[in-house]
Design a protein around this motif. Structure first.
Motif, PDB file in Angstrom:
ATOM      1  N   ASP A  86      20.382 -12.724  54.499  1.00  0.00           N
ATOM      2  CA  ASP A  86      20.888 -11.858  55.613  1.00  0.00           C
ATOM      3  C   ASP A  86      21.606 -10.727  54.861  1.00  0.00           C
ATOM      4  O   ASP A  86      21.847 -10.801  53.587  1.00  0.00           O
ATOM      5  N   THR A  87      21.655  -9.552  55.504  1.00  0.00           N
ATOM      6  CA  THR A  87      22.024  -8.338  54.878  1.00  0.00           C
ATOM      7  C   THR A  87      23.507  -7.853  55.614  1.00  0.00           C
ATOM      8  O   THR A  87      23.449  -7.991  56.847  1.00  0.00           O
ATOM      9  N   ILE A  88      24.333  -7.529  54.688  1.00  0.00           N
ATOM     10  CA  ILE A  88      25.782  -6.956  55.247  1.00  0.00           C
ATOM     11  C   ILE A  88      26.193  -5.715  54.427  1.00  0.00           C
ATOM     12  O   ILE A  88      25.800  -5.648  53.249  1.00  0.00           O
ATOM     13  N   GLY A  89      26.640  -4.753  55.235  1.00  0.00           N
ATOM     14  CA  GLY A  89      27.301  -3.649  54.418  1.00  0.00           C
ATOM     15  C   GLY A  89      28.603  -4.001  53.563  1.00  0.00           C
ATOM     16  O   GLY A  89      29.447  -4.509  54.144  1.00  0.00           O
ATOM     17  N   VAL A  90      28.858  -3.192  52.295  1.00  0.00           N
ATOM     18  CA  VAL A  90      30.082  -3.392  51.687  1.00  0.00           C
ATOM     19  C   VAL A  90      30.451  -2.090  51.084  1.00  0.00           C
ATOM     20  O   VAL A  90      29.681  -1.531  50.453  1.00  0.00           O
TER      21      VAL A  90
END
Ligand SMILES: Cc1cc2nc3c(=O)[nH]c(=O)nc-3n(C[C@H](O)[C@H](O)[C@H](O)COP(=O)(O)OP(=O)(O)OC[C@H]3O[C@@H](n4cnc5c(N)ncnc54)[C@H](O)[C@@H]3O)c2cc1C
Length: 217
Positions: A86-90
């Motif tokens: 999954d993708t997440i913003g950092v």
């Protein structure tokens, strides 16, 4: 600072309602244990961002944060259900209460503050320093890493009540003057700072990170 989308590497339970979230490091990302990042995602059609503190001793191709999850919260439950890929913003890193190669560290942690505590203690030992953790939680997490730290020579006190803090801190410092760190929600910081003072530690030297109002405040 804009968020960089990164893949989730793993989400692992580290206790009840607590996970360690391992993320791919953004390109050029460098940080120290104790600094924090802003994670962001779209949850139920709304853009949500929250801060989480780095709990890995080093930044490599990946880094870790540790979350305790309030089931009534917005972002914690969402993050805990993420899966590898999954993708997440950092965005970040942020903060100035972090490990800076001090030879002796004392980390006083409440709740999810144990994340930076284990990261800093592991890093201190890797750097051949001495370290102590005093951790307050009725339902402790990260027990495996705390046991491993203890076996490697760290002083580790896990107490269920903050009344036990001053004596645990006094025993952990044992006449030495380590660099104090304090991590946790706002109400804990107050109690922990008072306890440091009561144990004879110069509280002006403490590096303190406030996680905000306590979840049930
Ligand atoms: C500098 C900094 C560092 C931080 N580091 C960490 C860290 O390392 N680990 C960590 O776990 N947290 C950390 N935090 C806290 C984190 O950013 C979030 O605040 C926390 O995870 C709660 O977010 P949430 O979206 O799940 O809860 P929110 O939706 O923001 O809600 C907060 C609380 O309000 C109450 N609430 C919300 N909605 C409802 C509802 N519908 N009904 C009843 N009550 C409700 C709940 O008690 C909930 O826990 C840090 C914060 C800061 C500022």
């Amino acid at each position: 600072m804009n968020a960089t989308p990164v893949p989730v590497v793993s989400v692992q339970s580290v206790g009840s309602d607590a996970v360690a979230l391992e993320l791919r490091s953004p390109e050029g990302f460098d940080a120290r244990p104790g600094q924090f990042v802003k994670l962001s995602a779209t949850v139920d059609g709304e853009d949500v961002s929250r801060f989480y503190t780095i709990s890995s001793p080093h930044i490599t191709e990946t880094f870790e944060t540790t979350l305790t999850i309030d089931p009534t919260g917005t972002f914690g439950p969402y993050l805990s259900e993420l899966e590898s890929g999954d993708t997440i913003g950092v965005a970040g890193p942020f903060g100035d209460a972090y490990y800076e190669d001090e030879a002796q560290t004392l980390i006083v942690a409440g709740g999810p503050g144990v994340g930076p505590a284990v990261g800093i203690a592991e890093r201190t030992l890797m750097d051949s320093g001495e370290t102590a953790i005093v951790y307050v939680d009725e339902d402790p997490i990260h027990e495996q890493r705390l046991s491993a730290l203890s076996e490697q020579g760290a002083t580790v006190f896990v107490v269920s009540d903050s009344d036990a803090l001053p004596s645990a801190i006094e025993e952990a410092t044992d006449g030495t003057e380590p660099q104090p760190f304090v991590y946790g929600f706002a109400d804990f910081l107050e109690v922990a700072t008072d306890a440091l003072g009561a144990a004879g530690v110069d509280t002006d030297t403490a590096k303190t990170e406030n996680f905000g109002p306590a979840p049930d405040a």
